[in-house]
Design an enzyme around this catalytic site. Sequence first.
Site, PDB file in Angstrom:
ATOM      1  N   GLU A  29      -0.047   1.781 -14.237  1.00  0.00           N
ATOM      2  CA  GLU A  29      -0.472   1.600 -12.848  1.00  0.00           C
ATOM      3  C   GLU A  29      -0.500   2.988 -12.246  1.00  0.00           C
ATOM      4  O   GLU A  29       0.545   3.612 -12.084  1.00  0.00           O
ATOM      5  CB  GLU A  29       0.544   0.742 -12.075  1.00  0.00           C
ATOM      6  N   CYS A  35       0.558   2.566  -3.324  1.00  0.00           N
ATOM      7  CA  CYS A  35      -0.563   2.761  -4.268  1.00  0.00           C
ATOM      8  C   CYS A  35      -1.749   1.902  -3.891  1.00  0.00           C
ATOM      9  O   CYS A  35      -2.880   2.199  -4.268  1.00  0.00           O
ATOM     10  CB  CYS A  35      -0.101   2.412  -5.668  1.00  0.00           C
TER      11      CYS A  35
HETATM   12  P1  NAP Z   1       4.841  10.905 -11.225  1.00  0.00           P
HETATM   13  O1  NAP Z   1       5.189  12.290 -10.871  1.00  0.00           O
HETATM   14  O2  NAP Z   1       3.798  10.674 -12.241  1.00  0.00           O
HETATM   15  O3  NAP Z   1       6.221  10.237 -11.685  1.00  0.00           O
HETATM   16  C1  NAP Z   1       6.291   8.897 -12.048  1.00  0.00           C
HETATM   17  C2  NAP Z   1       7.464   8.674 -12.972  1.00  0.00           C
HETATM   18  O4  NAP Z   1       7.236   9.318 -14.215  1.00  0.00           O
HETATM   19  C3  NAP Z   1       8.784   9.256 -12.444  1.00  0.00           C
HETATM   20  O5  NAP Z   1       9.815   8.356 -12.797  1.00  0.00           O
HETATM   21  C4  NAP Z   1       8.919  10.546 -13.222  1.00  0.00           C
HETATM   22  O6  NAP Z   1      10.244  10.986 -13.372  1.00  0.00           O
HETATM   23  C5  NAP Z   1       8.371  10.110 -14.558  1.00  0.00           C
HETATM   24  N1  NAP Z   1       7.931  11.161 -15.445  1.00  0.00           N
HETATM   25  C6  NAP Z   1       7.267  12.279 -15.134  1.00  0.00           C
HETATM   26  N2  NAP Z   1       6.980  12.976 -16.271  1.00  0.00           N
HETATM   27  C7  NAP Z   1       7.486  12.251 -17.300  1.00  0.00           C
HETATM   28  C8  NAP Z   1       7.529  12.414 -18.718  1.00  0.00           C
HETATM   29  N3  NAP Z   1       6.983  13.474 -19.299  1.00  0.00           N
HETATM   30  N4  NAP Z   1       8.154  11.477 -19.455  1.00  0.00           N
HETATM   31  C9  NAP Z   1       8.724  10.398 -18.890  1.00  0.00           C
HETATM   32  N5  NAP Z   1       8.707  10.186 -17.546  1.00  0.00           N
HETATM   33  C10 NAP Z   1       8.099  11.091 -16.777  1.00  0.00           C
HETATM   34  O7  NAP Z   1       4.397  10.070  -9.973  1.00  0.00           O
HETATM   35  P2  NAP Z   1       5.101   9.960  -8.543  1.00  0.00           P
HETATM   36  O8  NAP Z   1       4.880  11.256  -7.852  1.00  0.00           O
HETATM   37  O9  NAP Z   1       6.491   9.441  -8.665  1.00  0.00           O
HETATM   38  O10 NAP Z   1       4.253   8.794  -7.883  1.00  0.00           O
HETATM   39  C11 NAP Z   1       3.133   9.023  -7.078  1.00  0.00           C
HETATM   40  C12 NAP Z   1       1.881   8.473  -7.717  1.00  0.00           C
HETATM   41  O11 NAP Z   1       2.103   7.185  -8.253  1.00  0.00           O
HETATM   42  C13 NAP Z   1       0.776   8.310  -6.711  1.00  0.00           C
HETATM   43  O12 NAP Z   1      -0.340   9.016  -7.178  1.00  0.00           O
HETATM   44  C14 NAP Z   1       0.468   6.832  -6.673  1.00  0.00           C
HETATM   45  O13 NAP Z   1      -0.898   6.520  -6.564  1.00  0.00           O
HETATM   46  C15 NAP Z   1       1.014   6.325  -7.960  1.00  0.00           C
HETATM   47  N6  NAP Z   1       1.520   4.972  -7.797  1.00  0.00           N
HETATM   48  C16 NAP Z   1       0.868   3.944  -8.379  1.00  0.00           C
HETATM   49  C17 NAP Z   1       1.344   2.658  -8.229  1.00  0.00           C
HETATM   50  C18 NAP Z   1       0.649   1.478  -8.866  1.00  0.00           C
HETATM   51  O14 NAP Z   1       1.207   0.399  -8.871  1.00  0.00           O
HETATM   52  N7  NAP Z   1      -0.526   1.647  -9.386  1.00  0.00           N
HETATM   53  C19 NAP Z   1       2.492   2.423  -7.490  1.00  0.00           C
HETATM   54  C20 NAP Z   1       3.124   3.494  -6.903  1.00  0.00           C
HETATM   55  C21 NAP Z   1       2.634   4.775  -7.063  1.00  0.00           C
HETATM   56  P3  NAP Z   1      10.925  12.034 -12.364  1.00  0.00           P
HETATM   57  O15 NAP Z   1      10.991  11.387 -11.061  1.00  0.00           O
HETATM   58  O16 NAP Z   1      12.250  12.281 -12.973  1.00  0.00           O
HETATM   59  O17 NAP Z   1      10.041  13.248 -12.349  1.00  0.00           O
END
Ligand code: NAP
Length: 521
Positions: free
Chosen positions: A255, A294
Amino acid sequence: MKLPSYVSGTWIEGTDEGTALMDPVTGEELARASTAGIDIGAAMAYGRETGGHALRAMTYGERAQLISAIAETLSANREAYGEIALANSGNTKMDAAIDIDGGIGTLQYFARLGKKLGDARTLLDGRFERLSREESFQAIHLAVPIRGLAVHVNAFNFPSWGLWEKAAVALLAGVPVFAKPATKTALLSQRMVMDVINSSKLPDGALSIVCGAAREISDHLTGADAISFTGSADTANALRTHRNVAASSVRMNVEADSLNTSLLGPDTGPGSPEFSLFVREVAKEMTQKAGQKCTAIRRALVPAALIDEAAEALSAILSNTVTGNPRNEDVTMGPLVDKAQQSEVLQALDQLKAETNIVTGNSAFTPMDADADKACFVAPTLLQCKDPKGAEAVHSVEAFGPVCTLIPYVSTEDAFTLAAQSGGSLAASVFTGDEDFANDAILALGADHGRILVVDESVGQDQTGHGIVMPQCIHGGPGRAGGGEELGGLRSLAFYHQRLAVQGRVDWLRGIAEKAAELGG
Ligand code: NAP
């Protein structure tokens, strides 16, 4: 405070300084989280083996009782969660309710749904298939729970709902959960899991949580596991293309980002109920959770003849938004989650501004009861696209905050073409009193969306909202949105099951089919 993780049946803290979790209003440090020194591989194996064994020994009905017990525990501790959501996420009471009560409600929904599956341990998918001339040899399709771990990597914006909407389904399926909340808002997820573990109602290994980076998770995934990811497209791609994930064909659900559209029908006008409902919805989506949803509306498509009236009506509603410290009861919109998000949104806004005019949004505003330098606010900002067909950023840059762009369209075809330019989205909404237009919209927009909300006057008060994800309906979207699919009632169980054809003697198959629950519910 160092946030302990719960793995291998015990609470354990990381060994280094870790990452700071902040209050986005005061800038104060609340806790630190680290997974340094934690044996993630051993923790995953413990969940997979100990938790998986215990859960698979239970029926769907028994696992539904576990989910119900989790919901009870969380409801009993509800008050504390609102305080945490306020401190660590800057949530208003309403924002916190969407996250916390949304999570509890989703658990309750799956507990009810699971109860109906009763004593079954497998799911029957479809009818008997005759394979040869003789009726005695036939086939059925069954779904059996996978034998691995449900690894849930979540985004920062829903530390409760994101955790439980995934966990409810995996636990009902009989698959142990290994949750990795986003570090910056892990305080709420960790506290909720702690309450559930302390209630001693779950079998050992059924639920683990890691608080901190835990970047090595992908190295320890096996072909039996399923990873469900919510977050940015960049991280999703890194996980998807990880050699272990690719080589072992690990099940993966994504997602990701989404530039969701709301479309005002050509049949409407400033005095029409659908016009008012549309304007109210766009304003709500911009300000709820400070636009950090999102599913929030990022592009509002309006007939060109109505663009000035729509801009005026939206500006009027947005001018009532009180942005500031949610500890003040008068505040209706809180901050973004941290300084990094604030600067990302401001950068995205700069890109969007090159293709738009600002309708409303004062970057130099003064937040109520907060120091603007320490806090992470962005003013609700409404933009208007200058050249919808020529624009690029408007259709591709997601400002994950209180930002929306009004886009004028000149014909129905034009509207549908512009809507599709987002490259695949989670949700669209259509506000119209014209059933023919609504029918055309479903066909035209369907392939690019996971959910479409259609609102006319008759459902104006009852509709659940453009951005609210209901557990009965699927959540996910094609293309840019990640290509995933979660929730949707019993449909959600498919991700945690292996579907297989079973061929054999028909009366033996009947016995198997009778003991299975129907996937269709
Ligand atoms: P993100 O930076 O991609 O992080 C998401 C998750 O991935 C966090 O738990 C992060 O951990 C983890 N992560 C990052 N790199 C990783 C790796 N190499 N291996 C394992 N885990 C890793 O996203 P975000 O900034 O939290 O969220 C914002 C984005 O999410 C927005 O663009 C939004 O559109 C999207 N979103 C989508 C939905 C949906 O349902 N489609 C819902 C909510 C948000 P850390 O926190 O420890 O870095």
